[in-house]
Design a protein around this motif. Structure first.
Motif, mmCIF file in Angstrom:
data_model
loop_
_atom_site.group_PDB
_atom_site.id
_atom_site.type_symbol
_atom_site.label_atom_id
_atom_site.label_comp_id
_atom_site.label_asym_id
_atom_site.label_seq_id
_atom_site.Cartn_x
_atom_site.Cartn_y
_atom_site.Cartn_z
ATOM 1 N N THR A 136 29.747 53.798 56.392
ATOM 2 C CA THR A 136 31.099 54.276 56.685
ATOM 3 C C THR A 136 32.171 53.251 56.340
ATOM 4 N N ASN A 137 31.866 51.975 56.568
ATOM 5 C CA ASN A 137 32.872 50.932 56.363
ATOM 6 C C ASN A 137 32.874 50.330 54.960
ATOM 7 N N ASP A 138 31.970 50.802 54.107
ATOM 8 C CA ASP A 138 31.859 50.211 52.771
ATOM 9 C C ASP A 138 33.005 50.632 51.867
ATOM 10 N N TYR A 139 33.497 49.684 51.104
ATOM 11 C CA TYR A 139 34.407 49.957 50.011
ATOM 12 C C TYR A 139 33.617 49.891 48.704
ATOM 13 N N ALA A 169 41.218 39.403 54.691
ATOM 14 C CA ALA A 169 42.591 39.911 54.556
ATOM 15 C C ALA A 169 42.761 40.678 53.247
ATOM 16 N N ASP A 170 41.855 40.436 52.303
ATOM 17 C CA ASP A 170 41.930 41.063 50.989
ATOM 18 C C ASP A 170 40.787 42.051 50.815
ATOM 19 N N GLY A 171 40.327 42.636 51.932
ATOM 20 C CA GLY A 171 39.253 43.613 51.858
ATOM 21 C C GLY A 171 37.945 43.049 51.375
ATOM 22 N N ASN A 172 37.790 41.740 51.511
ATOM 23 C CA ASN A 172 36.566 41.070 51.063
ATOM 24 C C ASN A 172 36.297 41.243 49.584
ATOM 25 N N THR A 173 37.336 41.392 48.798
ATOM 26 C CA THR A 173 37.166 41.409 47.345
ATOM 27 C C THR A 173 36.690 40.039 46.905
ATOM 28 N N ILE A 174 35.643 40.012 46.101
ATOM 29 C CA ILE A 174 35.056 38.763 45.653
ATOM 30 C C ILE A 174 35.731 38.314 44.360
ATOM 31 N N ARG A 196 35.126 39.763 36.711
ATOM 32 C CA ARG A 196 36.537 39.883 37.058
ATOM 33 C C ARG A 196 36.757 41.176 37.814
ATOM 34 N N PHE A 197 37.482 41.124 38.918
ATOM 35 C CA PHE A 197 37.801 42.306 39.703
ATOM 36 C C PHE A 197 38.608 43.291 38.868
ATOM 37 N N ILE A 198 38.214 44.582 38.922
ATOM 38 C CA ILE A 198 38.985 45.613 38.235
ATOM 39 C C ILE A 198 39.723 46.486 39.234
ATOM 40 N N ILE A 199 38.971 47.083 40.170
ATOM 41 C CA ILE A 199 39.566 48.072 41.055
ATOM 42 C C ILE A 199 38.689 48.246 42.277
ATOM 43 N N THR A 202 30.987 46.993 49.263
ATOM 44 C CA THR A 202 31.312 45.838 50.105
ATOM 45 C C THR A 202 31.808 46.303 51.458
ATOM 46 N N THR A 203 31.439 45.538 52.461
ATOM 47 C CA THR A 203 31.830 45.856 53.822
ATOM 48 C C THR A 203 32.507 44.654 54.443
#
Lengths: 114, 110
Positions: free
Chosen positions: B29-32, A98-103, B45-48, B91-92
């Motif tokens: 194609t589906n990767d962020y 649901a959160d784009g698989n952000t880890i 820590r997640f940034i963006i 990430t996919t």
């Protein structure tokens, strides 16, 4: 909980002893990951869980390492007969589709084998 | 899974804009693209995160060109506290074996 929680935060153990590291993921996160990071090094992927299932265990360094997850929540990483080269920080993370698989990572469990 | 490549290290001075580029030639194609920041003795820590074009938040901007084979993390007016290791990750949704690259060790100098 608000974030990924890991325990213990620090562990010193004698060579040859077994250790258990615990991870409590963010509530509702179905995926859970374990990474290892040696001093000054990058993140080494160990294993991931989707629910209680670990489809790929190839990242575990040896058969002394095992991991399980129960109830789709808490996970335990067990290292048997610890060796000095096991000394590292063990990082747990979790994610949700649901959160784009952000880890999201915990602060890690620092393991020192003496 | 897309392999990412970044510079090992970068130095910058306080107040400067820092751009860190990540190559991901075989991105799917589906990767962020997701960027993380790691301080010593802490978890990343997640940034963006972004998929294409430009994404901006209160911390950074992320530029992804049309071919998506690379991405650039932009940190405006860095300070000493931005000294850290920065990782990019493809990430996919639906796959979970995420392999981090070596990261870029940014040192901000006074």
């Amino acid at each position: 909980g608000a974030g990924v929680s890991q325990s213990p935060s620090n562990k010193v153990t004698e060579k040859g002893k077994d250790v258990e590291l615990r991870c409590d993921p963010i509530s509702g996160h179905t995926a859970l990951y374990w990474y290892r990071q040696s001093l000054g090094q990058g993140l080494e992927f160990l294993i991931y869980f989707q629910g209680n299932s670990a489809p790929d265990k190839s990242g575990l360094p040896s058969d002394r390492f095992s991991a399980e997850r129960t109830g789709g929540s808490v996970s335990t990483l067990t290292i048997q007969r610890t060796q000095q080269e096991d000394s590292a920080v063990y990082l747990c993370a979790s994610s949700s589709r649901a959160d784009g698989n952000t880890i999201y990572f915990g602060e890690g469990s620092w393991l020192t084998v003496v | 899974l897309a392999k990412t490549t970044q510079p090992i290290s970068m130095d910058s001075y306080e107040g400067q804009e820092v751009n860190i580029t990540c190559s991901h030639n075989n991105i799917a194609t589906n990767d962020y693209i997701t960027w993380y920041q790691q301080f010593p003795s802490q978890g990343p820590r997640f940034i963006i995160q972004g998929y294409k074009t430009k994404v901006t938040n209160e911390v950074a901007s992320l530029f992804i060109p049309a071919d998506r084979k690379s991405s650039t993390l932009s940190l405006p007016r860095v300070s000493l506290s931005d000294t850290a290791v920065y990782y990019c990750l493809a990430t996919t949704s639906g796959t979970y074996k995420y392999i981090f690259g070596t990261g870029t060790r940014l040192k901000v100098l006074a």
